[in-house]
Motif scaffolding. Structure first.
Motif, short mmCIF file in Angstrom:
data_model
loop_
_atom_site.label_atom_id
_atom_site.label_comp_id
_atom_site.label_asym_id
_atom_site.label_seq_id
_atom_site.Cartn_x
_atom_site.Cartn_y
_atom_site.Cartn_z
N THR A 173 43.20 71.78 33.11
CA THR A 173 42.68 73.09 32.73
C THR A 173 43.74 73.92 32.02
N PHE A 174 43.28 74.72 31.07
CA PHE A 174 44.18 75.60 30.34
C PHE A 174 43.38 76.82 29.89
N ASN A 189 44.63 76.63 35.58
CA ASN A 189 45.96 77.04 35.16
C ASN A 189 45.83 78.14 34.10
N HIS A 190 46.41 79.29 34.39
CA HIS A 190 46.30 80.45 33.51
C HIS A 190 47.60 80.65 32.74
N HIS A 191 47.45 81.03 31.47
CA HIS A 191 48.62 81.20 30.61
C HIS A 191 48.53 82.52 29.86
#
Length: 235
Positions: free
Chosen positions: A145-146, A166-168
């Motif tokens: 995940t992205f 997953n956080h960016h």
């Protein structure tokens, strides 16, 4: 108003509408009309920004199901306000107890459990759709995940209050920076992989082409969908 048009318009009651992030509202609707659909994770619905039975040219906006509870026919949606358009104005004024109108729900960007590995990639506008896809996948799947945004306050948890992705933070959201970062983090092997690439139009296109031409993902395994149109000063 013709009977045919009326029969294509469903309605429900707003149970909840509250802001859950800097640019996102959590809308919950109860409607017995939902029982008419054969729900699959990934469904969307065109919601009217008014009463189409009274307004000849009532506009609508397409939103993804974030969650659906089939016993009481309750649906959850995450409504983003980045555009500051009519949909953003509408959701900020909508009150619990109001009647809401929509077209029969349907879906093209649906969950597909036929692969072993998955890529779930998108921005905040596609987060609820990807959450629903994620919850509809078997627990045995390998999932990369992205999710990217300009600021931490844009993120919101899934319907069960978990943060499974997953956080960016990428500010500003520039296509080459986001794409390069995603490519650097991709799993080494992409055999038997289905990719959901949603949200930002340019990033969707570049990633789609990269996975197709550089990683040889079959085009039928690339589920690519821009969730908004690029405008000047957007995002």
């Amino acid at each position: 108003m013709s009977y045919q048009k009326e029969s294509m318009i469903h309605s429900g009651i707003v149970l909840q509408n509250k802001q859950i992030a800097a640019h996102t509202f959590h809308l919950q609707i109860q409607s017995d009309d939902f029982a008419k659909m054969q729900y699959v994770g990934g469904f969307t619905v065109d919601i009217f920004l008014g009463n189409p039975l009274e307004e000849a040219f009532c506009q609508d906006r397409k939103y993804s199901f974030w969650n659906y509870e089939p016993v009481y026919h309750i649906a959850d949606f995450a409504i983003c306000t980045f555009s500051n358009g009519k949909g953003a104005e509408w959701i900020q004024k909508l009150q619990p107890g109001e009647r809401i109108f929509f077209k029969p729900p349907k879906g093209k960007l649906l969950v597909d459990n036929n692969a072993d590995n998955y890529l779930l990639i998108g921005d905040i506008t596609s987060l609820s759709h990807l959450y629903e896809i994620h919850r509809s996948l078997a627990v045995s799947k390998n999932i990369f995940t992205f999710i990217y945004a300009q600021q931490e306050t844009d993120f919101f948890p899934d319907i069960d209050h978990s943060f499974p992705f997953n956080h960016h933070i990428i500010k500003p959201v520039l296509t080459h920076i986001v794409v390069d970062t995603i490519i650097s983090l991709l799993p080494r092997s992409l055999d038997n992989t289905i990719a959901y690439i949603l949200g930002h139009p340019e990033i969707c296109l570049v990633l789609h082409n990269y996975l197709k031409h550089n990683k040889n993902l079959p085009v039928q395994n690339l589920r690519t969908k821009p969730f908004w149109k690029i405008k000047q000063n957007n995002h």
